[in-house]
Design a protein around this motif. Structure first.
Motif, short mmCIF file in Angstrom:
data_model
loop_
_atom_site.label_atom_id
_atom_site.label_comp_id
_atom_site.label_asym_id
_atom_site.label_seq_id
_atom_site.Cartn_x
_atom_site.Cartn_y
_atom_site.Cartn_z
N ASP A 68 -10.41 -6.34 33.29
CA ASP A 68 -12.31 -6.55 32.61
C ASP A 68 -13.26 -6.65 33.65
OD1 ASP A 68 -10.99 -8.65 33.31
OD2 ASP A 68 -11.51 -9.95 31.38
N GLY A 69 -12.56 -6.87 35.02
CA GLY A 69 -12.81 -6.55 36.38
C GLY A 69 -13.77 -8.33 36.83
N PHE A 70 -14.16 -8.03 38.20
CA PHE A 70 -13.43 -9.52 37.99
C PHE A 70 -15.15 -9.88 38.19
CE2 PHE A 70 -10.66 -7.58 41.12
CZ PHE A 70 -9.82 -8.99 40.86
N HIS A 71 -15.12 -11.15 37.96
CA HIS A 71 -16.31 -11.86 37.47
C HIS A 71 -16.79 -13.13 37.80
CE1 HIS A 71 -14.45 -10.15 33.98
NE2 HIS A 71 -15.96 -10.56 32.85
N GLN A 72 -18.00 -13.36 38.31
CA GLN A 72 -19.06 -14.76 39.46
C GLN A 72 -18.10 -16.27 38.44
OE1 GLN A 72 -19.99 -13.96 42.33
NE2 GLN A 72 -20.69 -16.68 42.35
N GLY A 73 -17.61 -16.20 39.72
CA GLY A 73 -17.54 -18.08 39.63
C GLY A 73 -16.13 -18.40 38.92
N GLU A 74 -14.97 -16.68 38.32
CA GLU A 74 -14.23 -17.22 37.86
C GLU A 74 -13.00 -17.58 38.05
OE1 GLU A 74 -11.29 -13.80 34.65
OE2 GLU A 74 -12.34 -12.95 36.58
N ASN A 75 -11.98 -18.48 37.85
CA ASN A 75 -10.29 -19.43 37.72
C ASN A 75 -9.52 -18.99 37.84
OD1 ASN A 75 -13.17 -20.64 39.13
ND2 ASN A 75 -12.52 -22.32 38.17
N PHE A 76 -8.38 -18.73 38.78
CA PHE A 76 -6.80 -18.37 38.47
C PHE A 76 -6.35 -19.25 39.24
CE2 PHE A 76 -9.48 -14.20 39.26
CZ PHE A 76 -9.32 -13.67 37.97
N SER A 77 -5.66 -20.11 37.87
CA SER A 77 -4.54 -20.45 38.24
C SER A 77 -3.20 -20.29 38.94
CB SER A 77 -4.37 -21.44 37.27
OG SER A 77 -3.37 -22.64 37.33
N ILE A 78 -2.56 -20.99 39.83
CA ILE A 78 -1.77 -20.27 40.46
C ILE A 78 -0.38 -21.31 40.02
CG2 ILE A 78 -0.54 -19.81 42.83
CD1 ILE A 78 -3.63 -19.36 43.88
N ASP A 79 0.38 -20.72 40.27
CA ASP A 79 1.93 -21.46 39.67
C ASP A 79 2.99 -21.05 40.21
OD1 ASP A 79 3.98 -23.45 39.06
OD2 ASP A 79 2.90 -24.10 37.25
N THR A 80 3.08 -20.96 41.25
CA THR A 80 4.12 -19.81 42.05
C THR A 80 6.30 -20.66 42.36
OG1 THR A 80 2.85 -18.58 42.57
CG2 THR A 80 4.47 -17.93 43.67
N PHE A 81 6.95 -19.71 41.91
CA PHE A 81 7.51 -20.28 42.48
C PHE A 81 8.38 -19.68 43.72
CE2 PHE A 81 12.50 -19.38 43.18
CZ PHE A 81 13.72 -21.33 43.15
#
Length: 278
Positions: A175-188
């Protein structure tokens, strides 16, 4: 090439047989300072007015460079490690998918280190090809090592690591990139032979649109905490997504924090740069 796992090459030099620590308190790891403005053309970022959809597509041959510098102080001694890997990349159509190839032309380090011990330097002549869906889901990874490389790393190990790096970056949102959108990162972060398992927890934020070397890019900023040897280190990174190819064309990352080993506490810091030049 893709730099998502942020594995510290200096850690094996500093930790040795470090004792196990209590569960880390990630709140005690300050985020180091880093600015993306200095890398952008004119240093400007403008807001995204409507969602921008980006896909992986074929692209002509371009050069890439991966730089890394890590330093740390232990028992009064400062140790520094630097590495540089260069080569070319290109992508072609493969049915409804995209074949992305990275070919390593040179790899150097100071002090000189076995290429496969670092987990990041690959022997000259190595070729890595990722078969990906337009939005970035990895369907296959193929690795070709030169016969005379002398590397002890097998292709399967590199394939696993590359797949993990690429996947850790996340697929491109349909759905595309939105201004100010946050993505949570939780990587092993799986351990290599010289390290314990680690984690990376943080947040990626879409900052807006910029221009990098004359090409439009989406600017994302990442902050968080990465844990090695059960100890937290602050991480700060920015990434430029090239709108024309779907590649992260430029990434800069700094990692910094207090690190204990053998009863001595010192400072550990690292600086990474991945860059693709179209």
């Amino acid at each position: 090439m893709y730099r998502i796992s942020f594995l510290l090459l200096l850690l094996p030099l500093l930790t040795g047989c470090a004792a196990r620590h209590a569960a880390p308190n990630v709140a005690t790891a300050p985020i180091p300072a880093l600015s993306y403005a200095t890398a952008l053309d004119g240093g400007n970022v403008t807001p995204i007015q409507s969602p921008i959809i980006v896909k992986h597509v074929p692209y002509p041959t371009a050069s890439f460079e991966r730089l890394m510098r890590a330093s740390g102080t232990h028992t009064g001694e400062t140790r520094t490690f630097m590495s540089r890997m260069t080569g070319t990349t290109f992508a072609v159509s493969s049915g409804d998918l995209v074949d992305i190839t990275f070919a390593v032309e040179d790899a150097t380090s100071s002090p000189k280190t076995q290429a496969d011990e670092t987990g990041d330097l690959l022997p000259k002549g190595t070729k890595i090809t990722l078969l990906v869906e337009p939005y970035g889901f990895v369907k296959d990874v193929r690795v070709s090592l030169p016969p005379s490389s002398g590397s002890r790393t097998i292709s399967g190990e590199i394939e696993k690591k590359v797949r993990g790096e690429f996947a850790a970056g996340g697929t491109l949102p349909k759905d595309g990139f939105h201004q100010g959108e946050n993505f949570s990162i939780d990587t092993f972060l799986p351990a290599t032979s010289n390290e314990k398992d680690g984690t990376l927890k943080g947040t990626a934020i879409v900052r807006g649109l910029g221009t990098y070397r004359g090409r439009p890019v989406i600017v994302c900023e990442v902050t968080g905490v990465t844990v090695f040897d059960d100890q937290p280190l602050g991480i700060h990174s920015y990434k430029f997504l090239d709108l024309a190819t779907g590649l992260w064309s430029h990434t800069e990352t700094v990692i910094d924090g207090s690190f204990s080993s053998g009863g001595t506490t010192g400072r550990l810091s690292a600086h990474f740069i991945d860059d693709i030049r179209f």
